[in-house]
Write a protein that holds these residues in place. Structure first.
Motif, mmCIF file in Angstrom:
data_model
loop_
_atom_site.group_PDB
_atom_site.id
_atom_site.type_symbol
_atom_site.label_atom_id
_atom_site.label_comp_id
_atom_site.label_asym_id
_atom_site.label_seq_id
_atom_site.Cartn_x
_atom_site.Cartn_y
_atom_site.Cartn_z
ATOM 1 N N LEU A 80 0.820 -1.209 0.000
ATOM 2 C CA LEU A 80 0.000 0.000 0.000
ATOM 3 C C LEU A 80 0.852 1.257 0.000
ATOM 4 O O LEU A 80 0.584 2.209 -0.751
ATOM 5 N N VAL A 81 1.902 1.297 0.828
ATOM 6 C CA VAL A 81 2.774 2.471 0.883
ATOM 7 C C VAL A 81 3.499 2.659 -0.445
ATOM 8 O O VAL A 81 3.606 3.787 -0.957
ATOM 9 N N PHE A 82 3.979 1.569 -1.035
ATOM 10 C CA PHE A 82 4.687 1.680 -2.311
ATOM 11 C C PHE A 82 3.762 2.230 -3.405
ATOM 12 O O PHE A 82 4.113 3.186 -4.114
ATOM 13 N N ILE A 83 2.569 1.650 -3.539
ATOM 14 C CA ILE A 83 1.658 2.074 -4.609
ATOM 15 C C ILE A 83 1.160 3.496 -4.373
ATOM 16 O O ILE A 83 1.139 4.325 -5.291
ATOM 17 N N SER A 84 0.769 3.812 -3.144
ATOM 18 C CA SER A 84 0.181 5.128 -2.870
ATOM 19 C C SER A 84 1.205 6.250 -2.982
ATOM 20 O O SER A 84 0.893 7.330 -3.492
ATOM 21 N N THR A 85 2.450 6.015 -2.529
ATOM 22 C CA THR A 85 3.472 7.064 -2.654
ATOM 23 C C THR A 85 3.840 7.283 -4.119
ATOM 24 O O THR A 85 4.005 8.427 -4.559
ATOM 25 N N LEU A 86 3.972 6.198 -4.873
ATOM 26 C CA LEU A 86 4.327 6.322 -6.280
ATOM 27 C C LEU A 86 3.213 7.001 -7.072
ATOM 28 O O LEU A 86 3.465 7.898 -7.886
ATOM 29 N N ALA A 87 1.969 6.600 -6.796
ATOM 30 C CA ALA A 87 0.832 7.212 -7.494
ATOM 31 C C ALA A 87 0.700 8.686 -7.132
ATOM 32 O O ALA A 87 0.454 9.532 -8.007
ATOM 33 N N SER A 88 0.865 9.015 -5.863
ATOM 34 C CA SER A 88 0.748 10.407 -5.429
ATOM 35 C C SER A 88 1.854 11.266 -6.037
ATOM 36 O O SER A 88 1.624 12.426 -6.417
ATOM 37 N N TYR A 89 3.058 10.693 -6.139
ATOM 38 C CA TYR A 89 4.168 11.426 -6.749
ATOM 39 C C TYR A 89 3.870 11.741 -8.213
ATOM 40 O O TYR A 89 4.077 12.868 -8.682
ATOM 41 N N ILE A 90 3.371 10.764 -8.947
ATOM 42 C CA ILE A 90 3.064 10.973 -10.363
ATOM 43 C C ILE A 90 1.933 11.986 -10.532
ATOM 44 O O ILE A 90 1.978 12.875 -11.391
ATOM 45 N N ILE A 91 0.913 11.875 -9.678
ATOM 46 C CA ILE A 91 -0.251 12.762 -9.801
ATOM 47 C C ILE A 91 0.103 14.209 -9.483
ATOM 48 O O ILE A 91 -0.356 15.132 -10.165
ATOM 49 N N THR A 92 0.915 14.424 -8.459
ATOM 50 C CA THR A 92 1.150 15.787 -7.968
ATOM 51 C C THR A 92 2.414 16.438 -8.513
ATOM 52 O O THR A 92 2.508 17.666 -8.575
ATOM 53 N N ASP A 171 20.973 18.654 -11.908
ATOM 54 C CA ASP A 171 22.127 17.826 -11.556
ATOM 55 C C ASP A 171 22.084 16.466 -12.235
ATOM 56 O O ASP A 171 22.940 15.608 -11.963
ATOM 57 N N GLY A 172 21.059 16.219 -13.067
ATOM 58 C CA GLY A 172 20.988 14.978 -13.829
ATOM 59 C C GLY A 172 20.203 13.862 -13.188
ATOM 60 O O GLY A 172 20.291 12.710 -13.630
ATOM 61 N N ALA A 173 19.417 14.165 -12.146
ATOM 62 C CA ALA A 173 18.632 13.125 -11.472
ATOM 63 C C ALA A 173 17.427 12.736 -12.329
ATOM 64 O O ALA A 173 16.828 13.569 -13.010
ATOM 65 N N SER A 174 17.047 11.465 -12.281
ATOM 66 C CA SER A 174 15.870 10.973 -12.997
ATOM 67 C C SER A 174 14.637 11.105 -12.106
ATOM 68 O O SER A 174 14.745 11.406 -10.919
ATOM 69 N N TYR A 175 13.451 10.873 -12.703
ATOM 70 C CA TYR A 175 12.220 10.926 -11.914
ATOM 71 C C TYR A 175 12.266 9.927 -10.762
ATOM 72 O O TYR A 175 11.850 10.240 -9.640
ATOM 73 N N PHE A 176 12.752 8.727 -11.028
ATOM 74 C CA PHE A 176 12.775 7.703 -9.983
ATOM 75 C C PHE A 176 13.762 8.064 -8.880
ATOM 76 O O PHE A 176 13.497 7.812 -7.700
ATOM 77 N N GLN A 177 14.886 8.648 -9.223
ATOM 78 C CA GLN A 177 15.853 9.080 -8.209
ATOM 79 C C GLN A 177 15.276 10.187 -7.338
ATOM 80 O O GLN A 177 15.482 10.209 -6.121
ATOM 81 N N ILE A 178 14.554 11.112 -7.959
ATOM 82 C CA ILE A 178 13.906 12.178 -7.187
ATOM 83 C C ILE A 178 12.858 11.587 -6.248
ATOM 84 O O ILE A 178 12.740 12.000 -5.095
ATOM 85 N N TYR A 179 12.115 10.607 -6.764
ATOM 86 C CA TYR A 179 11.074 9.949 -5.948
ATOM 87 C C TYR A 179 11.686 9.259 -4.729
ATOM 88 O O TYR A 179 11.184 9.400 -3.603
#
Length: 272
Positions: A80-92, A171-179
């Protein structure tokens, strides 16, 4: 000391007594013998503290219900934490045409009554051969808790300054690294909030276990309490002992994460 501060302390004390005494009564009763409970005032403290009640309840097979509930709850919370944090990051944090619609769809899921999902969940579990399996409980728990988790996390993540991400992109960070390295560490208060909220909700769930689990050895804690109350209904101290044991994980979790919860609940109010 100001009069307003004194008033706050008085109100806090009154509420502490109102909400704390039922727990004190439960623990006190759990330490009594059954005859003592029946013969003396229910409000009195135990004459002799019978800690043996806790060993008797655990030795009656109660520990198995604990294990089953912990297993299902931990799996559900991790996913639940993995899905909700990832979904919230993409949405916001990522701009795309449908982000507001997606968020509104998740929020709308909060209005679905749990009992309207029982027949579909049962049929899906049978189709996937997940009936009478502990892992089969995780799916409904995750799906039902996901909307409120995304709602809380989205409100928190929106308050994180965009400049942090822009500097990371430069600095060259990707979306996943920022997440993983920026958003998740900054979202710890909100994550703690949903952890406690969802832990309480999943730990206390009864109806999904009732329709999906048939074998007594696979019962979760709420089903075990249901059986225990039926077998020991006339032994009130035993029932109170079982309830006290069931509440201990919730109390420990709240004590460990209470500061983060307060930060997560107030973050939206501090948003500029």
């Amino acid at each position: 000391m100001k009069k307003s501060s004194i008033l706050y302390y008085i109100i806090a004390t009154i509420f502490s007594i109102i909400f704390g005494y039922p727990f004190i009564f439960m623990v006190s009763t759990s330490l009594k013998g059954n005859m003592e409970f029946l013969q003396e005032s229910i409000w009195s403290l135990p004459d002799t503290y019978k800690f043996i009640n806790y060993l008797d309840v655990l030795n009656s097979g109660f520990y198995q219900y604990f294990y089953n509930s912990i297993f299902v709850t931990l799996i559900s919370l991790v996913v639940l934490v993995f899905i909700s944090t990832l979904a919230s990051y993409i949405i916001t944090r990522i701009d795309f045409r449908m982000n507001k619609f997606v968020l509104a769809t998740f929020v709308a899921g909060m209005m679905i009554p749990i009992h309207s999902t029982l027949i579909p969940v049962y049929k899906i579990s049978r189709f996937l051969n997940l009936n009478n399996k502990l892992i089969g409980l995780a799916g409904p728990y995750i799906a039902f808790m996901l909307p409120v988790s995304i709602f809380i996390l989205s409100g928190f993540m929106e308050s994180i300054p965009k400049e942090i991400e822009e500097s990371a992109f430069m600095d060259g960070a990707s979306y996943f690294q920022i997440y993983t390295k920026i958003i998740l560490p900054l979202s710890k208060p909100a994550i703690s909030t949903i952890l406690i909220y969802n832990f309480v909700q999943i730990w206390n769930r009864f109806v999904y276990g009732l329709i999906l689990i048939s074998s007594p050895e696979k019962w979760i804690l709420t089903l075990g309490l249901w059986r225990f109350q039926g077998e020991h209904g006339f032994n009130v101290p035993y029932v109170m002992t079982a309830l006290t044991l069931a509440s201990i994980p919730l109390i420990i979790l709240f004590i460990l994460l209470q500061e983060k919860v307060v930060q997560g609940m107030t973050a939206g109010a501090l948003k500029a």
